[in-house]
Design a protein around this motif. Structure first.
Motif, PDB file in Angstrom:
ATOM      1  N   ILE A 101       0.872  -1.253  -0.257  1.00 36.93           N
ATOM      2  CA  ILE A 101       0.054   0.074   0.356  1.00 36.93           C
ATOM      3  C   ILE A 101       0.700   0.630  -0.266  1.00 36.93           C
ATOM      4  N   ASN A 102       1.382   1.910  -0.704  1.00 31.88           N
ATOM      5  CA  ASN A 102       1.774   3.093  -1.175  1.00 31.88           C
ATOM      6  C   ASN A 102       0.656   4.379  -0.468  1.00 31.88           C
ATOM      7  N   LEU A 103       1.699   4.830   0.843  1.00 28.97           N
ATOM      8  CA  LEU A 103       1.315   6.344   1.240  1.00 28.97           C
ATOM      9  C   LEU A 103       1.929   6.791   1.285  1.00 28.97           C
ATOM     10  N   LEU A 104       2.365   8.211   0.942  1.00 27.50           N
ATOM     11  CA  LEU A 104       3.212   9.325   1.180  1.00 27.50           C
ATOM     12  C   LEU A 104       4.597   8.737   0.528  1.00 27.50           C
ATOM     13  N   GLN A 105       4.615   8.085  -0.793  1.00 26.11           N
ATOM     14  CA  GLN A 105       5.723   7.427  -1.767  1.00 26.11           C
ATOM     15  C   GLN A 105       6.750   6.415  -1.220  1.00 26.11           C
ATOM     16  N   LYS A 106       6.171   6.072  -0.079  1.00 29.35           N
ATOM     17  CA  LYS A 106       6.255   4.772   0.715  1.00 29.35           C
ATOM     18  C   LYS A 106       5.659   3.508   1.061  1.00 29.35           C
ATOM     19  N   PRO A 107       6.182   2.054   0.559  1.00 33.01           N
ATOM     20  CA  PRO A 107       5.415   1.507   0.149  1.00 33.01           C
ATOM     21  C   PRO A 107       4.958   0.815   1.725  1.00 33.01           C
ATOM     22  N   PHE A 108       3.736   0.571   2.197  1.00 35.20           N
ATOM     23  CA  PHE A 108       3.448  -0.347   3.618  1.00 35.20           C
ATOM     24  C   PHE A 108       2.787  -1.747   2.747  1.00 35.20           C
ATOM     25  N   ILE A 109       3.863  -1.908   4.262  1.00 34.30           N
ATOM     26  CA  ILE A 109       2.959  -4.043   3.677  1.00 34.30           C
ATOM     27  C   ILE A 109       1.708  -4.180   4.147  1.00 34.30           C
ATOM     28  N   SER A 110       0.859  -4.524   3.748  1.00 32.83           N
ATOM     29  CA  SER A 110      -0.432  -4.846   3.780  1.00 32.83           C
ATOM     30  C   SER A 110      -0.936  -5.550   4.483  1.00 32.83           C
ATOM     31  N   PRO A 111      -1.789  -5.844   5.776  1.00 33.74           N
ATOM     32  CA  PRO A 111      -2.029  -6.954   6.139  1.00 33.74           C
ATOM     33  C   PRO A 111      -2.729  -8.205   6.071  1.00 33.74           C
ATOM     34  N   LEU A 112      -2.682  -8.280   4.825  1.00 37.52           N
ATOM     35  CA  LEU A 112      -3.398  -9.466   4.039  1.00 37.52           C
ATOM     36  C   LEU A 112      -2.507 -10.021   3.130  1.00 37.52           C
ATOM     37  N   SER A 113      -0.866  -9.229   2.766  1.00 35.53           N
ATOM     38  CA  SER A 113      -0.113  -9.079   2.220  1.00 35.53           C
ATOM     39  C   SER A 113       0.289 -11.007   1.835  1.00 35.53           C
ATOM     40  N   THR A 114       0.482 -11.375   1.005  1.00 39.08           N
ATOM     41  CA  THR A 114       1.456 -12.848   1.004  1.00 39.08           C
ATOM     42  C   THR A 114       2.636 -13.139   1.683  1.00 39.08           C
ATOM     43  N   ASN A 115       3.214 -12.018   1.986  1.00 37.50           N
ATOM     44  CA  ASN A 115       4.165 -11.761   2.416  1.00 37.50           C
ATOM     45  C   ASN A 115       4.294 -12.011   4.140  1.00 37.50           C
ATOM     46  N   GLY A 116       3.370 -11.584   4.923  1.00 33.93           N
ATOM     47  CA  GLY A 116       2.488 -10.405   6.031  1.00 33.93           C
ATOM     48  C   GLY A 116       3.088 -11.286   6.261  1.00 33.93           C
ATOM     49  N   PHE A 117       3.593 -12.661   7.135  1.00 35.78           N
ATOM     50  CA  PHE A 117       4.402 -13.212   8.344  1.00 35.78           C
ATOM     51  C   PHE A 117       5.941 -12.667   8.416  1.00 35.78           C
ATOM     52  N   ASP A 118       6.425 -11.953   7.154  1.00 32.49           N
ATOM     53  CA  ASP A 118       7.743 -11.561   7.652  1.00 32.49           C
ATOM     54  C   ASP A 118       7.543 -10.279   8.308  1.00 32.49           C
ATOM     55  N   THR A 119       6.667  -9.582   8.661  1.00 29.18           N
ATOM     56  CA  THR A 119       6.186  -8.693   9.063  1.00 29.18           C
ATOM     57  C   THR A 119       5.266  -8.256   9.357  1.00 29.18           C
ATOM     58  N   TYR A 120       4.237  -9.109  10.103  1.00 26.04           N
ATOM     59  CA  TYR A 120       3.601  -7.978  10.997  1.00 26.04           C
ATOM     60  C   TYR A 120       3.003 -10.202  12.104  1.00 26.04           C
ATOM     61  N   ASP A 121       3.261  -9.958  12.750  1.00 23.37           N
ATOM     62  CA  ASP A 121       2.122 -10.941  14.293  1.00 23.37           C
ATOM     63  C   ASP A 121       1.052 -10.906  14.274  1.00 23.37           C
ATOM     64  N   TYR A 122      -0.065 -11.888  14.191  1.00 25.86           N
ATOM     65  CA  TYR A 122      -1.458 -11.923  14.178  1.00 25.86           C
ATOM     66  C   TYR A 122      -1.944 -13.251  15.525  1.00 25.86           C
ATOM     67  N   VAL A 123      -2.824 -12.901  15.455  1.00 33.05           N
ATOM     68  CA  VAL A 123      -3.185 -12.883  16.956  1.00 33.05           C
ATOM     69  C   VAL A 123      -4.523 -13.617  16.803  1.00 33.05           C
ATOM     70  N   LEU A 124      -5.723 -14.374  16.682  1.00 30.29           N
ATOM     71  CA  LEU A 124      -6.300 -15.163  16.175  1.00 30.29           C
ATOM     72  C   LEU A 124      -7.423 -15.080  17.816  1.00 30.29           C
ATOM     73  N   TYR A 125      -8.259 -13.696  17.285  1.00 29.07           N
ATOM     74  CA  TYR A 125      -8.841 -13.406  19.020  1.00 29.07           C
ATOM     75  C   TYR A 125     -10.476 -14.191  19.469  1.00 29.07           C
ATOM     76  N   ASP A 126     -10.724 -13.879  18.226  1.00 26.05           N
ATOM     77  CA  ASP A 126     -12.576 -14.778  18.700  1.00 26.05           C
ATOM     78  C   ASP A 126     -12.743 -14.871  17.411  1.00 26.05           C
ATOM     79  N   SER A 127     -14.380 -15.727  17.366  1.00 29.34           N
ATOM     80  CA  SER A 127     -15.359 -16.039  16.746  1.00 29.34           C
ATOM     81  C   SER A 127     -16.465 -16.017  17.644  1.00 29.34           C
TER      82      SER A 127
END
Length: 834
Positions: free
Chosen positions: A243-269
């Motif tokens: 996701i491009n913001l202010l000429q900087k590429p932010f990694i989307s939380p739904l990116s296929t490479n998201g686990f390299d950037t994010y920690d995910y927690v399945l919290y609830d259903s």
């Protein structure tokens, strides 16, 4: 005894190697499989989760125990198991579906591996389906879109409100909204609303948007800064990897490479409208990474996104940005089609730091989607018709129209803006914001003074140079613009001046014309070419501090005109005609002499030339509908092709020549690795011409960094009639430094650059040269390379960068008056965030 001992050892070995193997399936009360259920052998380290079919497999070294089956939203079960247990059919009953109003989920202390994290399985299903779900599944679609952009002042206390409203304070305090903190106040100062209909043809990949109505109210017309800030929220597509913001590429939380950037927690259903939803929270693995923090709800079975909330993590330093947040909602239809229903974006901007008590500027952008109609086709030609806004009042509607569709909240906002836009304190504050952003000071006469940063300069010819510029400015959509300047040098005691007028002849097709007159000095060796710029604005005459002596300036008296035709958005073709008299500004130090066809020595060139250019900038954001337009800092390529023709004897022109030049710039987003900005320039001059009409390799003797120039060259170190230049600048955006302990606390970002030039000059052009510049060319590749640090500053002001620069070896011709240059230098650059 021996046999007894052997039997005892076998028994112990069998006990030690005993294994408990468990298999089973977990379903709900409706016999539907439940994926990602936690299955754990209590008081041990053995556990697993069910797969997408609700099945599990668990192998342990225990031979009995209590198996715990749990999932948030369901009642936990505990079952005794032993080696006799073979296959388990487990039914979980629903628990309560009500969630707390305030949910606080913290970043996990221990990072789970992918296979151990139940969120990973859900994300894998999202990745499989994200290109299949949505409106792409239907052939045709249409919907109504309502967009509002609101700008306001935040963190205002009662003392500030009393100064603004004075005697109206008691009534105003009832109407003014609280800020997000519920303590201070928020005042809107600008609101733009737009209603449009969107039509899509997926068969031929065409989209048409018809604006139905548009309305603006407030103080956003003094400049372009509010437009630029509101465009921060363009193209926020969460389903793309970046996701491009202010000429900087932010990694989307739904990116296929998201686990390299994010920690995910399945919290609830929970169950909502007979659909099970999973709630997943995400956190940046490392503070300072270009990533978001938030959560999203996923619909079970088709794994489409129902709702997402995220914000830029507070550890990230973006100039003037205190916070950015995003919210998206979707409606799921037929278990396969998800359609957007709401986008809500909000930005919080401050000048100095992120302190929550400081006053700031809020940008709110809300988009709602409604009245969807699927698979209702129109003729194919209907979708290809482009409806473009060309006039500021093109979609103006009467008050009765807006009264029928506006919410009560919107009506209150308009009423409050009408009240505050005339207040002096508000006008002064918004005027200050525009001055900081544009460099121009607003007056009440329709004239703006500036830009302020060119008011003082210094060079060897003029000494201290003062300059006062101006431009007419009623609104950003003015069809006519007049700008100019007056300058004075305290050393040469001469006055210089220039003026340029532009007028928008036609909105559609967009046609503009311009004319300019200039009598000033220029640094010809600082740029290779320009297209529609008529007045000389080279940095060589605007620098206050420079390296070494520079007498290589030129006196130029010029009359120029421009005709620009927009073929389509961001595609222009234009024509320039110029008559310029060029000579040295200091003939005793810098000679521009040459031999004419009669064998006489001449010191002045009369350049009569025309330019035909084509400029293409696909994807560029453009602000304003008037003759002068501003451009956003989004990522887009640039292609410019220019053909110049010089005329001899026509209006006393001294030289006939042809010159063709091409420039290509391409910023390349490289995901988490940063952004590479690449530029190529190539050109050739046909004909015999003096130094004033040749192509010096752009040098930079100032102490600041200037794009597409060579820092360790002097002006006229290299003079060519054919050249090739490349500039490559890679910004890592914290990818390297953010991984180094202690150093990452400084929040610095690294970059590297490489610049190279190659060129030559003909024997004919060398033969007529009688200047004191002995032509030198980069016929052996000349290059410069550097490493740098950026994001330097304090608090929210981190727009400085420092580069350490080295160059290749080269030698000047014998007798050259150009001074040797250093092989290494430190330079400072400025890179604003908006």
């Amino acid at each position: 005894m021996k046999n007894l001992l052997t039997l005892l050892l076998l028994l112990v070995a069998n006990i030690l190697n005993a294994q408990l193997t468990l298999q089973g399936k977990v379903v709900d009360e409706f016999n539907s499989p439940i994926p990602f259920v936690n299955v754990v052998l209590k008081n041990t380290n053995y556990g697993t989760t069910t797969d997408e079919n609700g099945k599990f497999y668990l192998k342990t070294r225990k031979y009995r125990g209590n198996l715990e089956i749990s999932f948030i939203g369901f009642q936990t079960q505990t079952i005794k198991v032993s080696q006799k247990t073979k296959f388990l059919n487990i039914v979980l009953k629903e628990g309560t579906n009500e969630l707390e109003e305030v949910i606080i989920v913290s970043k996990p202390k221990k990072r789970l591996k992918k296979k151990e994290n139940p969120a990973y399985r859900i994300l894998k299903e999202i990745w499989k389906r994200k290109r299949k779900n949505g409106l792409d599944l239907v052939d045709y679609y249409q919907y109504k879109k309502n967009t509002s952009i609101e700008i306001g002042l935040n963190n205002l206390d009662t003392l500030f409100l009393k100064k603004i409203f004075k005697n109206e304070y008691k009534q105003a305090i009832k109407e003014v909204q609280y800020d997000s903190d519920g303590i201070n106040y928020y005042i809107p100062i600008f609101l733009n609303e737009q209603v449009s209909k969107v039509y899509g043809d997926n068969k031929n990949n065409n989209t048409r948007e018809d604006i139905e109505a548009e309305k603006s109210e407030g103080l956003g017309a003094q400049g372009y800064v509010f437009d630029r800030m509101s465009k921060t929220f363009q193209n926020v597509d969460i389903f793309k990897n970046n996701i491009n913001l202010l000429q900087k590429p932010f990694i989307s939380p739904l990116s296929t490479n998201g686990f390299d950037t994010y920690d995910y927690v399945l919290y609830d259903s929970i169950v909502d409208n007979n659909k099970k939803l999973y709630n997943i929270y995400f956190f940046p693995r490392r503070d300072g990474d270009l990533a978001f923090q938030g959560n999203f709800w996923v619909v079970d079975k088709n794994f489409s996104i129902k709702k997402l909330k995220m914000k830029v993590h507070k550890s990230i330093n973006l100039n003037f940005v205190r916070g950015l947040s995003f919210e998206k909602e979707f409606e799921v239809r037929n278990d396969s089609i998800y359609i957007p229903t709401k986008n809500a974006y909000e930005g919080d901007f401050t000048f100095i730091d992120k302190n929550e008590s400081n006053k700031g500027l809020t940008i709110k952008k809300n988009i709602t989607f409604q009245d969807y109609i699927l698979n209702k086709p129109y003729p194919e030609a209907f979708y290809t018709q482009e409806i473009v806004k060309i006039r500021p009042d093109q979609y103006k509607k009467e008050k009765t129209y807006w009264d029928s569709i506006q919410s009560n909240e919107s009506k209150k906002t308009h009423k409050l803006i009408e009240n505050v836009k005339s207040k002096k304190q508000i006008k002064h504050l918004t005027g200050l914001i525009n001055t900081v952003a544009s460099g121009y000071i607003n007056t009440n006469t329709g004239i703006q003074i500036g830009p302020l940063w060119t008011a003082f300069a210094n060079n060897q010819i003029e000494g201290i140079r003062t300059k006062m510029g101006f431009r007419t400015f009623v609104t950003k959509d003015d069809r006519f613009r007049l700008s100019g300047h007056i300058a004075y040098g305290f050393k040469d005691k001469k006055t210089k001046y220039g003026a340029e007028a532009r007028y928008l002849l036609s909105y559609k097709p967009r046609i503009s014309v311009g004319a300019a007159y200039q009598k000033d000095i220029e640094q010809l060796g600082s740029t290779l070419f320009n297209t529609s710029q008529l007045l000389g604005r080279s940095f060589g005459t605007t620098a206050l501090f420079s390296r070494g002596d520079n007498f290589f300036l030129s006196n130029i008296e010029k009359i120029a005109s421009n005709f620009d035709y927009q073929i389509q958005n961001n595609l222009h073709i234009g024509f320039n005609f110029t008559h310029a008299k060029i000579k040295s500004a200091s003939e005793e130090n810098f000679s521009m002499n040459y031999i004419d066809e009669s064998g006489n020595t001449q010191s002045q060139v009369t350049n009569v030339n025309s330019d035909i250019y084509v400029s293409y900038t696909p994807g560029r954001f453009v602000y304003g509908l008037g003759v002068e337009r501003q451009f956003g800092r989004n990522v887009f390529p640039t292609f410019v092709l220019n053909y110049k023709r010089g005329y001899k004897d026509f209006f006393n022109g001294t030289h006939e020549y042809d010159k063709i030049q091409f420039k290509y710039n391409q910023p390349i987003l490289l995901s988490k690795f940063g952004i590479l900005d690449a530029t190529f320039e190539v050109g050739k001059t046909f004909g015999t011409v003096p130094i004033a009409l040749l192509s010096p390799i752009p040098a930079n003797q100032s102490f600041s960094l200037v794009k597409d120039t060579f820092t360790l060259l002097n002006y006229y170190d290299f003079v060519t009639d054919e050249y090739l230049a490349g500039h490559f600048e890679h910004h890592f955006n914290g990818y390297i430094l953010n991984r180094i302990p202690l150093l990452k606390k400084l929040k610095l970002r690294s970059l590297v650059t490489f610049r190279a030039a190659y060129g030559s000059i003909s024997k004919e052009n060398m033969a007529i040269n009688r200047s004191n510049i002995n032509y030198n060319t980069p016929n052996k590749l000349y290059y410069e390379y550097s490493v740098g640090l950026e994001n330097i500053g304090y608090g929210n002001l981190r727009f400085l960068r420092i580069d350490a620069i080295w160059r290749s070896n080269y030698s000047l011709p014998a007798g050259s008056v150009v001074a040797p240059t250093p092989k290494f230098a430190i330079r400072i650059g400025v890179r604003p965030g908006l």
